[in-house]
Write an enzyme that holds these catalytic residues in place. Sequence first.
Site, PDB file in Angstrom:
ATOM      1  N   GLY A 253      -7.692   1.559   3.960  1.00  0.00           N
ATOM      2  CA  GLY A 253      -6.496   1.724   3.347  1.00  0.00           C
ATOM      3  C   GLY A 253      -6.480   3.068   2.449  1.00  0.00           C
ATOM      4  N   LYS A 254      -5.566   3.376   1.782  1.00  0.00           N
ATOM      5  CA  LYS A 254      -5.449   4.409   1.050  1.00  0.00           C
ATOM      6  C   LYS A 254      -6.621   4.938  -0.163  1.00  0.00           C
ATOM      7  CE  LYS A 254      -0.529   5.141  -0.264  1.00  0.00           C
ATOM      8  NZ  LYS A 254       0.080   4.015  -0.601  1.00  0.00           N
ATOM      9  N   ARG A 255      -7.240   3.861  -0.456  1.00  0.00           N
ATOM     10  CA  ARG A 255      -8.471   4.060  -1.116  1.00  0.00           C
ATOM     11  C   ARG A 255      -9.730   4.568  -0.549  1.00  0.00           C
ATOM     12  NH1 ARG A 255     -11.694  -1.077  -0.980  1.00  0.00           N
ATOM     13  NH2 ARG A 255     -10.316  -1.976   0.765  1.00  0.00           N
ATOM     14  N   GLY A 257      -9.111   6.957   1.833  1.00  0.00           N
ATOM     15  CA  GLY A 257      -8.556   8.330   1.901  1.00  0.00           C
ATOM     16  C   GLY A 257      -7.491   8.595   2.709  1.00  0.00           C
TER      17      GLY A 257
END
Length: 494
Positions: A253-255, A257
Site C-alpha cells: 500500500g501507499k505507506r 511507497g
Amino acid sequence: MSVRVRYAPSPTGSPHVGNVRTAIFNWLFARHEGGEFIARLEDTDRDPARYRPESIQDIETSLNSLGITPDEWWVNKEPSGYVQSERLPFYQAAAQELIDKGHAYPCFCTTERLTQMREEQQSRGVPSGYDRRCRRLSPADRERYISEGMQYTVRLAVPLEGKTTYNDLVYGEITFENKLIDDQVLLKSSGWPTYHLAVVVDDHAMGITHVIRGEDWLPSTPKQILLYQMLGYEQPKWIHAPLIVGTDKKKLGKRHGSTKFVEFIEQGYLPDALFNFLILCGWSAGDENRELFTKEEIVERFTLQGISKSAAVFDYEKLKWMNGSYIRSYSTEKLVALCMPYLVKAGTVSEPISSETTAYLAQVFPLVAERMKLLTEAPALVEFFFNDPTEYEDKGKRKWLTGEEAQNRISKAIEVFSNADGEWTIENAELATNKVVELTGSERGPIIHTLRTSITGRTVGPGLFETIAVLGKDCVVRRLHNALAAVTIVENAE
Ligand code: GLU
C-alpha cells in the site's frame, strides 16, 4: 480448446502494480499457449466514491507501455462489446433467468433496513449478511409488491446446505460451506449488475477458459461457481496469484511507497524492467537462479505451475537495481532517446534538439550510464557536461580548492592543458595529468581530485580522463581558470 484469458480492470483508480501483474500473467499465459488475451472494462460500480473514469487512460497506458496490448478490447471500437456498461441487457436477462429457475429472488428491503440489520449484527459480533427475509416471501406477496411498483434488487438464492468445492490450479482444492455464503445482490434496483453477476455472464459470453486473478478474489469464487452451475455454464479453470506485499508482509500500500504502475513510469522506471520485476512477483522459472529475463524468454517459460502460493514481496531496492541493469543493457542511442524528455523537462537541453546536441549526448551517456538507476536521474548526472560549475561541492572545495598548494596545482594544470597540442583524446588527457603530477611534485591522487573538483564541481563522477576528453580543451581550460579564481587562501595557516 484454445486458451482465452482476460484482464478485467475496474476504473476505480489508476491501476495498482498488483493489478498490472495480473494483466501480465494473463498476457503471458495467452502468448505461451498460443491463445487470446482480452481486456474488459468492468465499469458497473458507479458509486461516486469509487468510480474514476479518468483512470481508464492509465489502464490503457499501462498495457500499451508494457507492450501487452490485448488482442480484443474496448480501444478504438465504439461500441466495443468489452465495456460492461454497454452490456446491461445481458445481465438483466441472466438475472431474470435465475429468478425463473428459482435461483434468485427479488429483495424489497430498503437501504435503511439493511443498514440497521448490519449494525445490529456488528453489535452482536456475528458476521454480517442478509437475513433472507425476502427469500421467504410468498409468490403472491412478491407479485403484489412488484405490481405496486416497489423497488427491488435481485439476490442470489445460495443453497442453504451443502458445500461448494473447486480446484484452484495454484491453491488446490478449496471448499466453502454454502451456509456461510451471503445471498449476494446480483442486480441493483437501477437495473445495473453487481460484479459477481456481470463477471460470470461475460466470462461465459466471451469464452474465457482460464480466470487468472489476484488472491484477493478467492473468496468471491464460490458465489461465481454457484452462478455458473445455476446458469448451466461450463466453468473456467481458476487460478489465483498470490498477493503482493511489502517487506513487512502487509498488503502493498501507499505507506510502502508508490503502488500505481504509472507512478513508476513517471519516476523513470523502464517498462522492460517493470515487466521483468513484476513477473517475478509470485512466479518463478523453476530452479534457475536467474533474475533477468527478456520478454521472449518468459513467454517461453511461463506456465501456471510456476505461480507460487506464498505472498510476493515487492522489494523497491531490487526493482531499482533491475532498472539500472536494463539501462546498462540498452544502446546509447536508445538510452539518449528515452532520457530526452527528462532532459528537456529539466531544461538541460532545449527543443528542437540539434544534431550536435544528440551527438554530444551520445558521447556523454556511456560515461554516466554506469551510475544511472532511473531515467529521471539523467539531468543531474549530465548537468556538468552542459554547464560550468557555479559552485563546488563543500567537501571538494575544502580539500582541493583551498590553500596555496591547490593554487599551484591548478595553475600548473592550466599551463599544461592550454599548451597541450596533438589530439584531445583520453590517452592525451592522462598524459597531460601525469605531467601536472610531475611539475607539482605532488601525488597523483590529489591532482586527480583537484582536477575533478575544478572541472566538474563534484568529488565523484565518471572517469576523469574520459570526462576531460568529452568536454574539450576550451571548456577544460576555462573551468580551470574559474576554479583558480575560486580557491580560498586561508590566512595565518600554521
Ligand atoms: N473487476 C475486477 C477487478 O477490478 C475483476 C476481478 C476478476 O478478475 O474477476 O479486479
